[in-house]
Structure formats: structure tokens, C-alpha cells
Design a protein around this motif. Sequence first.
Motif, PDB file in Angstrom:
ATOM      1  N   LEU A   6       0.838  -1.203   0.000  1.00 26.85           N
ATOM      2  CA  LEU A   6       0.000   0.000   0.000  1.00 26.85           C
ATOM      3  C   LEU A   6       0.868   1.247   0.000  1.00 26.85           C
ATOM      4  CD1 LEU A   6      -2.671   1.479   0.171  1.00 26.85           C
ATOM      5  CD2 LEU A   6      -2.521   1.324   2.644  1.00 26.85           C
ATOM      6  N   PHE A   7       1.853   1.278   0.895  1.00 28.45           N
ATOM      7  CA  PHE A   7       2.657   2.487   0.974  1.00 28.45           C
ATOM      8  C   PHE A   7       3.584   2.626  -0.218  1.00 28.45           C
ATOM      9  CE2 PHE A   7       1.412   2.230   5.485  1.00 28.45           C
ATOM     10  CZ  PHE A   7       0.770   3.439   5.537  1.00 28.45           C
ATOM     11  N   VAL A  12       4.356   6.052  -5.261  1.00 25.98           N
ATOM     12  CA  VAL A  12       4.464   6.256  -6.708  1.00 25.98           C
ATOM     13  C   VAL A  12       3.254   6.952  -7.295  1.00 25.98           C
ATOM     14  CG1 VAL A  12       5.907   4.210  -6.953  1.00 25.98           C
ATOM     15  CG2 VAL A  12       3.444   4.011  -7.301  1.00 25.98           C
ATOM     16  N   ALA A  13       2.233   7.198  -6.490  1.00 23.97           N
ATOM     17  CA  ALA A  13       1.062   7.894  -7.031  1.00 23.97           C
ATOM     18  C   ALA A  13       1.456   9.319  -7.373  1.00 23.97           C
ATOM     19  CB  ALA A  13      -0.076   7.885  -6.009  1.00 23.97           C
ATOM     20  N   GLU A  49     -13.458   4.084   1.734  1.00 26.54           N
ATOM     21  CA  GLU A  49     -13.466   2.893   0.881  1.00 26.54           C
ATOM     22  C   GLU A  49     -12.166   2.104   1.014  1.00 26.54           C
ATOM     23  OE1 GLU A  49     -14.277   4.141  -3.091  1.00 26.54           O
ATOM     24  OE2 GLU A  49     -16.273   4.924  -2.605  1.00 26.54           O
ATOM     25  N   VAL A  50     -11.050   2.822   1.104  1.00 24.46           N
ATOM     26  CA  VAL A  50      -9.757   2.145   1.277  1.00 24.46           C
ATOM     27  C   VAL A  50      -9.732   1.395   2.604  1.00 24.46           C
ATOM     28  CG1 VAL A  50      -7.272   2.488   1.588  1.00 24.46           C
ATOM     29  CG2 VAL A  50      -8.481   3.748  -0.187  1.00 24.46           C
ATOM     30  N   LEU A  51     -10.182   2.046   3.679  1.00 27.51           N
ATOM     31  CA  LEU A  51     -10.184   1.395   4.987  1.00 27.51           C
ATOM     32  C   LEU A  51     -11.155   0.219   5.025  1.00 27.51           C
ATOM     33  CD1 LEU A  51      -9.933   4.353   7.530  1.00 27.51           C
ATOM     34  CD2 LEU A  51      -8.116   2.974   6.511  1.00 27.51           C
ATOM     35  N   LYS A 116      -3.640  -1.637  -2.278  1.00 30.97           N
ATOM     36  CA  LYS A 116      -3.421  -0.500  -3.164  1.00 30.97           C
ATOM     37  C   LYS A 116      -4.472   0.573  -2.900  1.00 30.97           C
ATOM     38  CE  LYS A 116      -1.420  -3.492  -6.697  1.00 30.97           C
ATOM     39  NZ  LYS A 116      -1.547  -4.050  -8.060  1.00 30.97           N
ATOM     40  N   ILE A 117      -4.189   1.807  -3.335  1.00 31.00           N
ATOM     41  CA  ILE A 117      -5.108   2.897  -3.020  1.00 31.00           C
ATOM     42  C   ILE A 117      -6.355   2.870  -3.883  1.00 31.00           C
ATOM     43  CG2 ILE A 117      -3.303   4.425  -2.138  1.00 31.00           C
ATOM     44  CD1 ILE A 117      -3.488   5.956  -4.813  1.00 31.00           C
ATOM     45  N   PHE A 118      -6.311   2.207  -5.025  1.00 24.43           N
ATOM     46  CA  PHE A 118      -7.530   2.184  -5.826  1.00 24.43           C
ATOM     47  C   PHE A 118      -8.443   1.060  -5.367  1.00 24.43           C
ATOM     48  CE2 PHE A 118      -5.743  -1.262  -8.217  1.00 24.43           C
ATOM     49  CZ  PHE A 118      -4.454  -0.907  -8.576  1.00 24.43           C
ATOM     50  N   THR A 119      -9.718   1.213  -5.668  1.00 25.26           N
ATOM     51  CA  THR A 119     -10.750   0.268  -5.242  1.00 25.26           C
ATOM     52  C   THR A 119     -11.465  -0.273  -6.469  1.00 25.26           C
ATOM     53  OG1 THR A 119     -12.515   1.925  -5.114  1.00 25.26           O
ATOM     54  CG2 THR A 119     -11.077   1.697  -3.178  1.00 25.26           C
ATOM     55  N   PRO A 120     -12.225  -1.346  -6.324  1.00 28.18           N
ATOM     56  CA  PRO A 120     -12.977  -1.848  -7.479  1.00 28.18           C
ATOM     57  C   PRO A 120     -13.862  -0.780  -8.113  1.00 28.18           C
ATOM     58  CG  PRO A 120     -12.973  -3.486  -5.736  1.00 28.18           C
ATOM     59  CD  PRO A 120     -12.350  -2.240  -5.154  1.00 28.18           C
ATOM     60  N   GLY A 121     -14.329   0.185  -7.302  1.00 29.61           N
ATOM     61  CA  GLY A 121     -15.223   1.214  -7.816  1.00 29.61           C
ATOM     62  C   GLY A 121     -14.539   2.286  -8.652  1.00 29.61           C
ATOM     63  N   ASN A 122     -13.247   2.543  -8.387  1.00 24.97           N
ATOM     64  CA  ASN A 122     -12.585   3.611  -9.144  1.00 24.97           C
ATOM     65  C   ASN A 122     -11.406   3.113  -9.978  1.00 24.97           C
ATOM     66  OD1 ASN A 122     -10.376   3.318  -7.407  1.00 24.97           O
ATOM     67  ND2 ASN A 122     -10.923   5.075  -6.145  1.00 24.97           N
TER      68      ASN A 122
END
Length: 305
Positions: A6-7, A12-13, A49-51, A116-122
Motif C-alpha cells: 500500500l505504501f 508512486v502515485a 473505501e480504502v479502509l 493499493k489505493i484504488f478500489t474496485p469502484g474507481n
Amino acid sequence: MRRGRLFASLAVAGVLLSGCGSGPNQVGAAAIVGDQRIPVTEVQSWFAEVLAKEPELKPQLREQGQYDELGRTLAGQLVRQELVAQAARENGLTASEQQVTDMINQSGGPQATEGKIFTPGNLHEMARTEALVTELGRRYFDGLAVTFDFTQATTRAEAERKAHQMARGDAAVRDLIAADAKAGLPASAGQQLRAVDSPKLAASTPLFSAEPGTVLAFEPEPKSGQWLVALIRDREAAPTATPAGGVDDQTLQGVGTYLLGATADRVGVTLSPRYGVWDPIGLQPVPSEGETTGFRIEPHHHEGA
């Protein structure tokens, strides 16, 4: 381990933030990009959402004091998405569904959101954003060229001092370069570079995206203790309808990211103080001015101007 991944994704984001201000539309805004307002609630919703998908992350963030870091990264990514949207409209860029699918597959596929910071929704929107960044780099890569005067420094304080000296005008620039060259430093005027000849440099520094008159100071290799201090004299950025090719997409994505800096400078970006400050060189959010990776002095900020 999951926290490490995650970190790593946080690091790299790529993000582009600018300034710190207030105004009639700033209340409740995480950032304002041009005339577009990004509400704090969007950051908070993504945070939740990430949490929700990483339940063990919450106590880790609390223990390590990383809540602010996660919020800062998410706010920055939303700014990046808006900058990409504006740059794409200005340049008539599009990303095909195949390009978006390829980008998702490169990140591990539609199910690979764990850690990872992205979720299925985004996931789809984030992949589309990165595909458009790559297309931005592809559009301009062949026609990018820059001419600049430069010298070097070995500490942050020295680099800042020399950057401000360069911003004082041509006489100050000539004096600085002459003194440093006499001292044996690699300092010179009229250095010319083309992106096609220096793809790595084009993908990893702001040299090719800064407007003429801008002074930059940064470490080409992070934490190397070798700073480049440069005054941009001339810049060419000619779009190419049919790029020659031969450059990998990762390089083009890096070039496109730095070209977004030109969009940010042009439209203006204001970041809420709760998310820190913009690093004008690293193009990512940092907690304070003292933690930026370099300095950028725009022409209208030159001393004595």
C-alpha cells in the motif's frame, strides 16, 4: 506484506498540487483546479473505501501516524485526475477501452486492488487517467526541446540561494555561471536538449515542461547531494500527430506527468492546507515547504520584476 504494498503505491502515485490559498469557493474544498472544485467529501469517501477493503490498515495507520499521509495522497490523486481531464480536453486526447484494459492488466488485473489505493469502484477511472497521461506524453515527446543556463550545488540551502540569484536577471546569471565555472563546477549557458535524445531525463525531471524564464533547482538523482540549478531560456513543445514511436509507455507516462505541470501552472491549483503543500519539483504532496524536493521560481515571481 500488504502494508508495504500500500505504501509503495502511495509513494508512486503521481500528484500535482499548487499553492495554498483561500477564496470564496475554498470552504469545504480539498482543492480547486482551474474553475473546478474538488470537495473534501470526495477525499473522505475514498478514504473510507480504502479502509473498508483493508480493515487491518486502520490500526496500522493510527499506530504509525499515517492518516494524514493517506489523505494527502488521495487528495493529490483527485487533483491529478482533474488536471488530466483538462489537459485531455485541451489536446483532444482520448483513451480506448483496450488501452484502459491494458493499464488495468499491467497493475495486476481487475481483482488486484488488495494493498493499493484504488478500489474496485474507481479502478477503471484511475486506469483511464494513466492511459491519458501516456497519450499526453506520446503527443508531445518527439517535439520537446529545451535550452537552459545551469550550474550545480551540493546542498539544498546552496541550491536555493543560487536559484534566487538566477531569478535576479541576466547579469546575476552571468556572474554566477562565471564564478562557478572558474571554481571548477560544471556551469554553462545555452545548454540544449531534446527529449528524443534524453528520454530518461524528459521522463524524470521538470526541465522540458517549464516555461521560458522559469528557474528550477532539483536533484536529478534523489538524495545524491548533486543539485542542478537551471534557468530555462527557450522551450519547444510541438505536438506530433503521428509520433515516430520507439519509446516505451512507461517513459511516455513520465513525460506526460511532467507536462501536467504546465497545465497546473496555466489553470492554477489551490490545495487546502489540511493536505499539506505542493512539491513543485517532485509533483507530489508533502507535509511542509521544507520537505519539497526542490524549488521552482516562475517568471512573474522573479526578484526585482
